[in-house]
Write an enzyme that holds these catalytic residues in place. Structure first.
Site, mmCIF file in Angstrom:
data_model
loop_
_atom_site.group_PDB
_atom_site.id
_atom_site.type_symbol
_atom_site.label_atom_id
_atom_site.label_comp_id
_atom_site.label_asym_id
_atom_site.label_seq_id
_atom_site.Cartn_x
_atom_site.Cartn_y
_atom_site.Cartn_z
ATOM 1 N N LYS A 128 36.290 -57.228 89.722
ATOM 2 C CA LYS A 128 34.661 -57.466 90.269
ATOM 3 C C LYS A 128 35.057 -58.688 91.480
ATOM 4 O O LYS A 128 34.545 -59.424 91.265
ATOM 5 C CB LYS A 128 33.758 -57.464 89.850
ATOM 6 C CG LYS A 128 32.394 -57.434 90.374
ATOM 7 C CD LYS A 128 31.360 -57.905 89.799
ATOM 8 C CE LYS A 128 30.761 -59.616 90.011
ATOM 9 N NZ LYS A 128 31.045 -59.326 91.594
ATOM 10 N N GLU A 167 37.387 -71.056 85.674
ATOM 11 C CA GLU A 167 38.392 -71.860 86.986
ATOM 12 C C GLU A 167 36.785 -72.207 87.801
ATOM 13 O O GLU A 167 36.210 -71.436 88.664
ATOM 14 C CB GLU A 167 39.555 -71.197 87.804
ATOM 15 C CG GLU A 167 40.543 -70.614 87.443
ATOM 16 C CD GLU A 167 41.337 -72.319 86.975
ATOM 17 O OE1 GLU A 167 40.600 -73.308 87.263
ATOM 18 O OE2 GLU A 167 42.190 -72.272 86.095
ATOM 19 N N CYS A 215 38.173 -75.034 96.442
ATOM 20 C CA CYS A 215 37.726 -76.024 95.011
ATOM 21 C C CYS A 215 38.446 -77.083 94.422
ATOM 22 O O CYS A 215 37.576 -77.995 94.281
ATOM 23 C CB CYS A 215 37.643 -75.425 93.659
ATOM 24 S SG CYS A 215 39.823 -74.180 93.972
ATOM 25 N N GLU A 221 29.542 -80.086 94.515
ATOM 26 C CA GLU A 221 30.604 -79.886 95.519
ATOM 27 C C GLU A 221 29.290 -79.025 96.624
ATOM 28 O O GLU A 221 28.558 -78.579 96.581
ATOM 29 C CB GLU A 221 30.654 -78.756 94.406
ATOM 30 C CG GLU A 221 31.963 -77.638 94.910
ATOM 31 C CD GLU A 221 32.854 -76.760 94.520
ATOM 32 O OE1 GLU A 221 31.213 -76.114 93.717
ATOM 33 O OE2 GLU A 221 33.318 -76.469 94.219
HETATM 34 P P1 NAD Z 1 29.765 -67.643 92.792
HETATM 35 O O1 NAD Z 1 29.957 -68.336 91.040
HETATM 36 O O2 NAD Z 1 28.571 -67.077 93.199
HETATM 37 O O3 NAD Z 1 30.661 -66.322 92.630
HETATM 38 C C1 NAD Z 1 31.970 -65.709 92.140
HETATM 39 C C2 NAD Z 1 31.994 -64.466 91.639
HETATM 40 O O4 NAD Z 1 30.994 -64.459 89.995
HETATM 41 C C3 NAD Z 1 31.286 -63.524 92.115
HETATM 42 O O5 NAD Z 1 32.177 -62.046 92.455
HETATM 43 C C4 NAD Z 1 29.641 -63.521 92.114
HETATM 44 O O6 NAD Z 1 29.494 -62.001 91.890
HETATM 45 C C5 NAD Z 1 30.126 -63.593 90.381
HETATM 46 N N1 NAD Z 1 28.781 -64.154 89.429
HETATM 47 C C6 NAD Z 1 28.147 -64.621 90.273
HETATM 48 N N2 NAD Z 1 27.061 -64.769 89.063
HETATM 49 C C7 NAD Z 1 28.348 -64.519 88.013
HETATM 50 C C8 NAD Z 1 27.250 -63.726 86.722
HETATM 51 N N3 NAD Z 1 25.945 -64.616 86.250
HETATM 52 N N4 NAD Z 1 28.008 -62.950 85.894
HETATM 53 C C9 NAD Z 1 28.809 -62.658 86.422
HETATM 54 N N5 NAD Z 1 29.751 -62.790 87.573
HETATM 55 C C10 NAD Z 1 28.558 -63.472 88.133
HETATM 56 O O7 NAD Z 1 30.607 -68.431 93.262
HETATM 57 P P2 NAD Z 1 31.679 -68.014 95.592
HETATM 58 O O8 NAD Z 1 30.064 -68.416 95.647
HETATM 59 O O9 NAD Z 1 31.448 -66.862 94.856
HETATM 60 O O10 NAD Z 1 32.680 -68.901 94.853
HETATM 61 C C11 NAD Z 1 32.888 -70.438 94.921
HETATM 62 C C12 NAD Z 1 32.856 -71.205 93.659
HETATM 63 O O11 NAD Z 1 34.172 -71.022 93.386
HETATM 64 C C13 NAD Z 1 32.733 -72.184 94.278
HETATM 65 O O12 NAD Z 1 31.714 -72.995 93.420
HETATM 66 C C14 NAD Z 1 34.439 -73.007 94.118
HETATM 67 O O13 NAD Z 1 34.526 -74.556 93.269
HETATM 68 C C15 NAD Z 1 34.958 -72.161 93.069
HETATM 69 N N6 NAD Z 1 35.797 -71.612 92.853
HETATM 70 C C16 NAD Z 1 36.312 -72.630 91.717
HETATM 71 C C17 NAD Z 1 38.039 -72.047 91.225
HETATM 72 C C18 NAD Z 1 39.341 -72.874 90.566
HETATM 73 O O14 NAD Z 1 40.205 -72.425 90.631
HETATM 74 N N7 NAD Z 1 38.460 -73.506 90.288
HETATM 75 C C19 NAD Z 1 38.976 -71.271 92.401
HETATM 76 C C20 NAD Z 1 37.770 -70.696 93.709
HETATM 77 C C21 NAD Z 1 36.416 -70.984 93.702
#
Ligand code: NAD
Length: 495
Positions: A193, A267, A301, A399
């Site tokens: 997804k 992650e 991140c 963040e």
């Molecule tokens: P987000 O959590 O809003 O969304 C990430 C993904 O999860 C999207 O596909 C979203 O549709 C889905 N999602 C959101 N809530 C969900 C739920 N309750 N159940 C299932 N799926 C859900 O994050 P974002 O804004 O897309 O990305 C930025 C974040 O990702 C930042 O916090 C960043 O630090 C983190 N990130 C972490 C890593 C790592 O390797 N640790 C890498 C990249 C990004």
């Protein structure tokens, strides 16, 4: 346009319209008329749209992945040579689309094209090749003698089953392949997804998979928002969840997986420390320091967004950082000269601007940036530095995920380590020093998943992941593969 294997139009030339989802090896009509529309982060122009998967579409995708996993002699039973060969074919197929993949990512999320070409264009194929070679050269089973007399056991690492993979928008293709490459190499099947902000690259990736002949149902691509994501996480047909995204969403995913006792890799977010020691020569390392603190417009991140500077050299370090950040070239993400592009969306820009306002109202001193960049269109924010920040302030704790760094003073090495560790997160970080041995000693004391000495690095062979609120589990390397396998012992029969 109907997606075909003959190729989609180049992004930006005309809107790219997909009318189907990639399920069970076919481009399949969605069950609803809902669509996800994407716009250019540079110009706000309409780029195209894809169907938004519903829960029924997720059900169909999971069913397809389930069948593909369970079928006798299917993907999970292929010998490693055969799987590796198809993974290499998939890598070739991605490479023929690498330029367009990088462009699609860049215009959707603002990633400067020079980074997008390397990480998003070339990276996925590199990851597939790495794991293809790994499974060819590392057998998944061994004979283990028992502690007692007897024939011992075969200890094998079996594929865990159907994987629900959920990815964010910031580095969408590389993060996708941090899951897909080891999962497919292990013999798992996957329902992916993608994030609604970056869907056009995901569909191009599905085209590449189909063209490469990935067997039906082994990979399914169903874009959608958090509700369908949550449906995938809790689906009874899923055996393992791999999630990358915010800590808040990660907690929601973890709660479901905890209740279901379902294995999960998380992650999540970060607020890592870039510790500048009193012997550091930042001036000679500015390019690396930029990459470590503000790469991809701060939308990564594990950047070192909390810069810790010794009081003995505080003014000088703050000047160096301010000078470096104020000289960055801000511009259209497709322009190869651009070092800082726009943010992914108007909504995300508003969030970043909210943090800048909070930083000012909490007494942080802006030394450069702080406003919208001077451009007519696009979701740009000036690269920004806050000096004289206290580690207890919101901009030092949460963040921001934009081109904003804070510079925090410290007294001595012990206090630098204490400030670095005084965080909810533990994902990345660096130590900047002229003495690598001293850097190593400091790095050992920082509670984090990944830390670099005078660099910010990532490597397919080296585990990556976080501690504390930054996540659970590791990707890359043998650890990344192991997270898609379960251990099984077959005790051999007595004569
Ligand atoms: P987000 O959590 O809003 O969304 C990430 C993904 O999860 C999207 O596909 C979203 O549709 C889905 N999602 C959101 N809530 C969900 C739920 N309750 N159940 C299932 N799926 C859900 O994050 P974002 O804004 O897309 O990305 C930025 C974040 O990702 C930042 O916090 C960043 O630090 C983190 N990130 C972490 C890593 C790592 O390797 N640790 C890498 C990249 C990004």
């Amino acid at each position: 346009m109907t997606a075909t294997d003959t190729g989609s139009p180049a992004v930006g030339e005309e809107p790219i319209e997909y009318d189907s989802l990639y399920i069970d090896g076919e481009w399949t009509a969605p069950t609803t008329i809902a669509r996800i529309r994407v716009h250019s982060a540079n110009s706000e122009e309409y780029l195209g749209s894809v169907p938004e998967a519903s829960e029924s579409d997720i059900d169909r995708a999971v069913d397809a992945a389930r069948r593909a996993f369970d079928v006798p002699d299917g993907w999970s039973r292929w010998d490693p040579e055969r799987r590796a060969s198809l993974l290499n074919g998939f890598a070739n197929s991605l490479e023929t689309r690498a330029t367009e993949t990088a462009r699609r990512v860049s215009v959707q999320n603002g990633m400067p094209i020079t980074i997008a070409d390397r990480i998003e264009g070339a990276g996925p194929a590199g990851q597939l090749r790495y794991y293809a070679e790994y499974i060819r050269t590392h057998p998944a089973e061994e004979h283990r003698a028992g502690a007692f007399a007897g024939p011992g056991a075969i200890v094998l690492r079996a594929p865990v089953g159907v994987v629900g993979a959920i990815v964010p928008w910031n580095v969408p293709q590389s993060i996708t392949f941090m899951k897909l490459a080891p999962a497919l190499a292990a013999g798992c099947t996957v329902v992916l997804k993608p994030s609604p902000e970056t869907v056009l690259d995901a569909m191009l990736m599905a085209e590449a998979a189909r063209a490469a002949g990935i067997p039906d149902g082994v990979l399914n691509v169903v874009p959608g928002g958090r509700e369908v994501g949550a449906h995938l996480v809790s689906h009874p047909g899923v055996d393992k969840v791999s999630f990358t995204g915010s800590t808040a969403a990660g907690r929601a995913v973890a709660e479901i997986c905890g209740r279901l006792l379902r294995p999960v890799t998380l992650e999540l977010g970060g607020k890592s420390a870039a510790i500048v020691l009193d012997d550091a020569d930042l001036e000679s390392n500015l390019e690396s320091f930029f990459a470590a603190t503000m790469q991809n417009n701060g939308q990564i991140c594990h950047l070192g967004t909390r810069i810790l500077a010794p009081r003995s050299r505080y003014a000088e370090v703050l000047d160096t950082v301010t000078g470096m950040v104020s000289s960055l070239t801000v511009g259209d993400s497709l322009d190869p000269r651009t070092q800082v592009g726009p943010l992914v969306s108007a909504q995300h820009r508003a969030r970043v601007e909210g943090y800048i306002a909070k930083g000012v109202s909490d007494g942080g001193r802006l030394t450069t940036g702080g406003r919208r960049a001077d451009r007519d269109k696009g979701w740009f924010v000036e690269p920004t530095v806050f000096g004289d920040v206290d580690n207890r302030q919101t901009i030092a704790r949460e963040e921001i995920f934009g081109p904003v760094v804070v510079v925090i003073p410290y007294r001595d090495d012990d206090e630098a380590v204490a400030i670095a560790n005084d965080s909810e997160y533990g994902l990345g970080g660096q130590v900047w020093t002229s003495d690598p041995e001293r850097g190593l000693q400091i790095a050992r004391r920082v509670v984090t998943g990944t830390i670099g000495i005078n660099r910010h690095a990532i490597d397919y062979n080296i585990p990556f992941g976080g501690v504390k609120a930054s996540g659970l589990g590791r990707e890359f390397g043998t650890e990344g593969l192991a997270s898609y396998q379960y251990l099984k012992a077959i005790h051999l029969g007595l004569e």
